[in-house]
Scaffold this motif. Structure first.
Motif, PDB file in Angstrom:
ATOM      1  N   ILE A 238      42.958  42.933  33.326  1.00  0.00           N
ATOM      2  CA  ILE A 238      43.840  42.817  34.486  1.00  0.00           C
ATOM      3  C   ILE A 238      45.101  43.620  34.195  1.00  0.00           C
ATOM      4  CG2 ILE A 238      45.221  41.268  35.920  1.00  0.00           C
ATOM      5  CD1 ILE A 238      43.209  39.063  35.360  1.00  0.00           C
ATOM      6  N   GLU A 239      45.300  44.709  34.959  1.00  0.00           N
ATOM      7  CA  GLU A 239      46.537  45.483  34.884  1.00  0.00           C
ATOM      8  C   GLU A 239      47.488  44.931  35.933  1.00  0.00           C
ATOM      9  OE1 GLU A 239      45.729  49.971  33.698  1.00  0.00           O
ATOM     10  OE2 GLU A 239      44.536  49.394  35.453  1.00  0.00           O
ATOM     11  N   HIS A 240      48.683  44.586  35.528  1.00  0.00           N
ATOM     12  CA  HIS A 240      49.618  43.975  36.470  1.00  0.00           C
ATOM     13  C   HIS A 240      50.979  44.649  36.350  1.00  0.00           C
ATOM     14  CE1 HIS A 240      51.337  41.285  33.191  1.00  0.00           C
ATOM     15  NE2 HIS A 240      50.182  41.646  32.659  1.00  0.00           N
ATOM     16  N   SER A 244      51.641  45.334  42.319  1.00  0.00           N
ATOM     17  CA  SER A 244      50.188  45.315  42.493  1.00  0.00           C
ATOM     18  C   SER A 244      49.488  44.960  41.194  1.00  0.00           C
ATOM     19  CB  SER A 244      49.679  46.687  42.994  1.00  0.00           C
ATOM     20  OG  SER A 244      49.817  47.659  41.974  1.00  0.00           O
ATOM     21  N   VAL A 245      48.227  44.549  41.340  1.00  0.00           N
ATOM     22  CA  VAL A 245      47.370  44.263  40.182  1.00  0.00           C
ATOM     23  C   VAL A 245      46.067  45.036  40.374  1.00  0.00           C
ATOM     24  CG1 VAL A 245      48.326  41.993  39.674  1.00  0.00           C
ATOM     25  CG2 VAL A 245      46.447  42.183  41.297  1.00  0.00           C
ATOM     26  N   THR A 246      45.520  45.496  39.276  1.00  0.00           N
ATOM     27  CA  THR A 246      44.213  46.146  39.291  1.00  0.00           C
ATOM     28  C   THR A 246      43.321  45.440  38.288  1.00  0.00           C
ATOM     29  OG1 THR A 246      45.192  48.283  39.864  1.00  0.00           O
ATOM     30  CG2 THR A 246      42.947  48.299  38.994  1.00  0.00           C
ATOM     31  N   ARG A 256      41.814  46.216  43.560  1.00  0.00           N
ATOM     32  CA  ARG A 256      43.267  46.279  43.570  1.00  0.00           C
ATOM     33  C   ARG A 256      43.801  45.274  44.588  1.00  0.00           C
ATOM     34  NH1 ARG A 256      47.551  49.233  45.960  1.00  0.00           N
ATOM     35  NH2 ARG A 256      49.171  49.850  44.456  1.00  0.00           N
ATOM     36  N   ARG A 259      48.276  40.270  44.539  1.00  0.00           N
ATOM     37  CA  ARG A 259      48.377  39.117  43.631  1.00  0.00           C
ATOM     38  C   ARG A 259      46.985  38.831  43.081  1.00  0.00           C
ATOM     39  NH1 ARG A 259      53.647  36.443  42.724  1.00  0.00           N
ATOM     40  NH2 ARG A 259      54.953  37.868  43.958  1.00  0.00           N
ATOM     41  N   VAL A 260      46.926  38.089  41.978  1.00  0.00           N
ATOM     42  CA  VAL A 260      45.646  37.666  41.424  1.00  0.00           C
ATOM     43  C   VAL A 260      45.732  36.203  41.026  1.00  0.00           C
ATOM     44  CG1 VAL A 260      46.220  38.429  39.064  1.00  0.00           C
ATOM     45  CG2 VAL A 260      43.818  38.149  39.740  1.00  0.00           C
ATOM     46  N   TYR A 274      44.923  41.754  29.220  1.00  0.00           N
ATOM     47  CA  TYR A 274      45.973  41.959  30.212  1.00  0.00           C
ATOM     48  C   TYR A 274      46.826  43.149  29.783  1.00  0.00           C
ATOM     49  CZ  TYR A 274      44.681  37.202  31.562  1.00  0.00           C
ATOM     50  OH  TYR A 274      43.980  36.081  31.953  1.00  0.00           O
ATOM     51  N   LEU A 417      52.702  38.590  38.825  1.00  0.00           N
ATOM     52  CA  LEU A 417      51.780  38.526  39.961  1.00  0.00           C
ATOM     53  C   LEU A 417      50.519  37.734  39.651  1.00  0.00           C
ATOM     54  CD1 LEU A 417      51.981  42.262  41.146  1.00  0.00           C
ATOM     55  CD2 LEU A 417      53.495  40.344  41.717  1.00  0.00           C
ATOM     56  N   ILE A 418      50.470  37.108  38.481  1.00  0.00           N
ATOM     57  CA  ILE A 418      49.279  36.373  38.043  1.00  0.00           C
ATOM     58  C   ILE A 418      49.508  34.871  38.227  1.00  0.00           C
ATOM     59  CG2 ILE A 418      47.696  35.940  36.141  1.00  0.00           C
ATOM     60  CD1 ILE A 418      48.688  38.538  34.860  1.00  0.00           C
TER      61      ILE A 418
END
Length: 452
Positions: A238-240, A244-246, A256, A259-260, A274, A417-418
């Protein structure tokens, strides 16, 4: 290589993840659920055996599980009461097999001692906030000892102490020497009082079942969000960032979002990478909240013969292999079904046995309690959760000594955003389906508030 976009990415299609997705969708945002397995439900798993639903995972709700009753009604899933008529068969601390009335007549004084301890647990748990257990006035003291050590200090008779251990392991699915006393009090407080937690009759946590099987709940929820659900998508990274998060899945799929929600047990959440890495504080927590160990085994007979003998199909034994059992017959069907529980050390030990060896040992136990007819089942099935790749244990995660007071705030607090969801993060009926629904609603509310 598949790439998707959504407002909210949700990792895991267990009950908490499905609830979060439905809530997000109802608020006007687009969810995307990424599920590693090829099915929904997580720790809910119903398998067919000769036309009968066998609940290898979550099975019951209790009288105060208001979210689950409302959810079942909304989804059109009918419920029925757990069969509980007749006597329980006991086998504790060298007593041999004794039936309910005989057991209570012989050990009435010991059971009165046990009741005193349970009332004391209620008093102490009232000091624990389910949302912030580490702030309890005696949190440091209680978190420094195990539940087993506290039990041992109460001066109970062997029968009472053994019965208390079996009942507690039946909830936590680990020996009490592995769980902090503060965690036990937290568990009691999230569920009300010990009477609601331990009882199997009116007011308990195992009073009601679902027509067609518990899996009807996640399956019908999934049907409401089927266009937003992807299977066979294990999340690896999880790229945050700040906006945005991917999410990167095995096989090359990416997604993408804004939030996640990671709707996994803390231990499984900790296995995801992460970028940037999460704090050591959060990672140390997930290292210290392992999933517990549980196995369920079902015997199907031509009829529930124990009922005609005045028995309710329940046994409590410290000889085993199973420590407890239940009558799990399906209304409208004439077969007799007994479910045996192997939890904690029993699950860890017997998962290494062959199915034939487990079946033989459990058959011997059933014969001791219910007579020779128990030796001739029509069908048998069992299932252990530690070997399941995308679960790695059941029913829940537990905190050992010093975890709550050292790392507790990291359990459910969002990180950028997690957001986190699973029954293990719930503040009402943690470790139950009711807690999974609560955590999914809570995480969705956090995300909706942030996006709004």
């Amino acid at each position: 290589m598949a790439s998707d976009e959504a407002d909210v990415l949700i990792i895991g299609a267990g009950l908490s993840g499905l609830i979060a997705a439905r809530t997000v969708l109802a608020a006007g945002f687009t969810p995307l659920i990424l599920e590693a397995d090829t099915r929904v439900g997580g720790r809910i798993l119903t398998e067919d055996l000769a036309g009968l639903p066998m609940e290898l995972g979550a099975q019951w709700i209790g009288d105060t599980h208001h979210r689950m009753f409302a959810l079942a009604a909304e989804l059109g899933v009918e419920t029925y009461q757990q069969y509980d008529e007749g006597e329980t068969s006991y086998e504790l601390a060298g007593t041999g097999v004794l039936r309910g009335n005989d057991f209570h007549d012989r050990f009435g004084d010991e059971l009165a001692e046990l009741e005193t301890v349970l009332r004391r647990l209620d008093e102490l748990s009232a000091e624990v906030s389910p949302a912030t257990p580490w702030t309890a006035p005696h949190a440091a003291e209680w978190d420094a000892i195990t539940a087993g050590a506290w039990y041992d200090a109460q001066g109970l008779s062997p029968v009472a102490r053994t019965l208390l251990e079996i009942c507690t392991v039946g909830i936590l699915a680990v020996p009490t020497v592995e769980v902090s006393f503060l965690h036990l009090l937290f568990t009691i407080q999230t569920c009300g009082v010990t009477a609601e937690l331990f009882a199997e009759s009116e007011g308990g946590a195992q009073t009601t079942r679902f027509v067609g099987g518990t899996a009807e709940i996640p399956q019908r929820l999934a049907a409401l969000v089927t266009d937003h659900l992807v299977f066979d998508a294990p999340v690896q990274l999880i790229e945050h960032g700040t906006d945005s998060v991917t999410v990167h899945c095995r096989g090359g799929r990416t997604a993408r979002g804004r939030r996640v929600i990671v709707a996994l047990s803390p231990m499984l959440a900790g296995r995801i990478m992460y970028d940037p890495p999460l704090s050591g504080y959060r990672d140390q927590l997930t290292q210290r909240m392992p999933n517990s160990a549980a196995m369920k085994a079902f015997f199907v007979y031509d009829e529930p013969f124990w009922r005609t003998e005045g028995l309710n199909g329940q046994l409590i034994s410290d000889i085993g292999p199973a420590r407890m059992s239940n009558d799990t017959c399906v209304p409208g069907d004439g077969h007799g079904v007994i479910l045996l529980f192997l939890e904690g050390e029993q699950a860890r030990t017997h998962t290494h046995w062959s199915e034939a060896e487990r079946r033989e040992a459990l058959t011997t136990e059933l014969v001791r309690h219910f007579g020779d007819r128990a030796a001739k089942p029509l069908h048998y099935i069992d299932g252990e959760w530690g070997n399941r790749q995308w679960t790695r244990g059941c029913y829940n995660a537990n905190c050992g000594p010093l975890v709550w007071t050292t790392y507790g705030p990291a359990l459910a607090e969002p990180i950028g955003l997690i957001h986190w969801a699973s029954t293990d993060t719930a503040t009402q009926w943690s470790a139950y389906m009711e807690g999974a629904v609560e955590s999914g609603e809570r995480a969705a509310a956090e995300v909706i508030a942030a996006l709004t």
